[in-house]
Every structure is written in C-alpha cells, then in structure tokens.
Design a protein around this motif. Sequence first.
Motif, short mmCIF file in Angstrom:
data_model
loop_
_atom_site.label_atom_id
_atom_site.label_comp_id
_atom_site.label_asym_id
_atom_site.label_seq_id
_atom_site.Cartn_x
_atom_site.Cartn_y
_atom_site.Cartn_z
N SER A 153 -30.04 -20.30 -115.20
CA SER A 153 -29.35 -19.04 -114.99
C SER A 153 -30.27 -17.96 -114.45
N THR A 180 -32.08 -16.92 -105.98
CA THR A 180 -31.14 -15.84 -105.70
C THR A 180 -31.04 -14.85 -106.85
N ALA A 239 -26.11 -15.53 -115.32
CA ALA A 239 -25.28 -16.05 -114.23
C ALA A 239 -25.71 -17.47 -113.95
N THR A 275 -26.29 -20.72 -112.10
CA THR A 275 -26.51 -20.90 -110.66
C THR A 275 -27.29 -22.16 -110.39
N ASP A 307 -20.70 -11.29 -110.98
CA ASP A 307 -21.55 -12.48 -110.81
C ASP A 307 -21.93 -13.11 -112.14
N TYR A 308 -21.77 -12.36 -113.24
CA TYR A 308 -22.29 -12.81 -114.53
C TYR A 308 -21.18 -13.34 -115.42
N ASN A 309 -21.45 -14.48 -116.05
CA ASN A 309 -20.41 -15.13 -116.83
C ASN A 309 -20.61 -15.02 -118.34
N TYR A 363 -28.71 -11.68 -108.54
CA TYR A 363 -27.33 -11.24 -108.65
C TYR A 363 -27.31 -9.88 -109.33
N CYS A 384 -26.08 -2.46 -112.93
CA CYS A 384 -27.26 -3.31 -113.09
C CYS A 384 -28.52 -2.46 -112.93
#
Length: 127
Positions: A32, A106, A99, A101, A113-115, A108, A47
């Motif tokens: 992540s 990358t 997040a 990934t 974008d964040y779960n 974010y 953010c």
Amino acid sequence: QVQLVESGGGLVQAGGSLRLSCTAPERTFSNSAMAWFRQSPGKERECVAAISWSGGSWWYAASVTGRFTISRDYVKNTVSLQMNRLKPEDTAVYFCATATTSDSATLYIAVADYNYWGQGTQVTVSS
C-alpha cells in the motif's frame, strides 16, 4: 475490515512538535501507498503528506513543506508524520490512510484513492 491504529495527537503550543504514528496490518502495509490527511471543522479533508509503497517517493502539501516529514517503517508496519514548527492553522483531526496498489512508486493524494482509514487523532496548536 482493515484496522489502522493511530497515536500521537495532542495539544501543543505554536512552534512545538508532535509525532503521529499509524500501524497497519502487515498484509495491508506491504502493498500500500500511505498518507496523512487532516480535516478541520467546515473544511474538506485534505492530504498533507503521502508516501509510496516503496518509500522512495513522497509528496507534501505546500502548507506543510519544510515542517512535516512522512516516513514508513517496514519492520513495525508503521507510517509516521513528524510535525515541527506547528502553527495554529495546523489544528485539525489527522487521519492516516492506505491505498492498495501494485505500483511501488506511485503517490496518491486524493481522498478517493484511499480504501482504508484510521479513526483520526486530534491535533490542537495553541497560539
């Protein structure tokens, strides 16, 4: 449900420092990107710092650049935010987020974008 556990918030005078920490389960932390967001009353969540899965890339909001440092510890499965030279406008609830990934480099910075999210920790900076 993934649980992120935050710690380190509190009350500090302007010019002081605080360090926030967030621990994630290993299965989540290992793949992540991560970030710290903050939200004050009446404002959108924003953010303030993000770090890639690899730890080799990071991003800071202009308002905190030069004062905040994000880092991650792959042994402790922890992401930290070192906050120096705090200002009253830094007062907010701070959230860590992950997040998932497959891209190790990358960054974010969007909420969408964040779960997974932590419960939030209050930071109050007095003038």
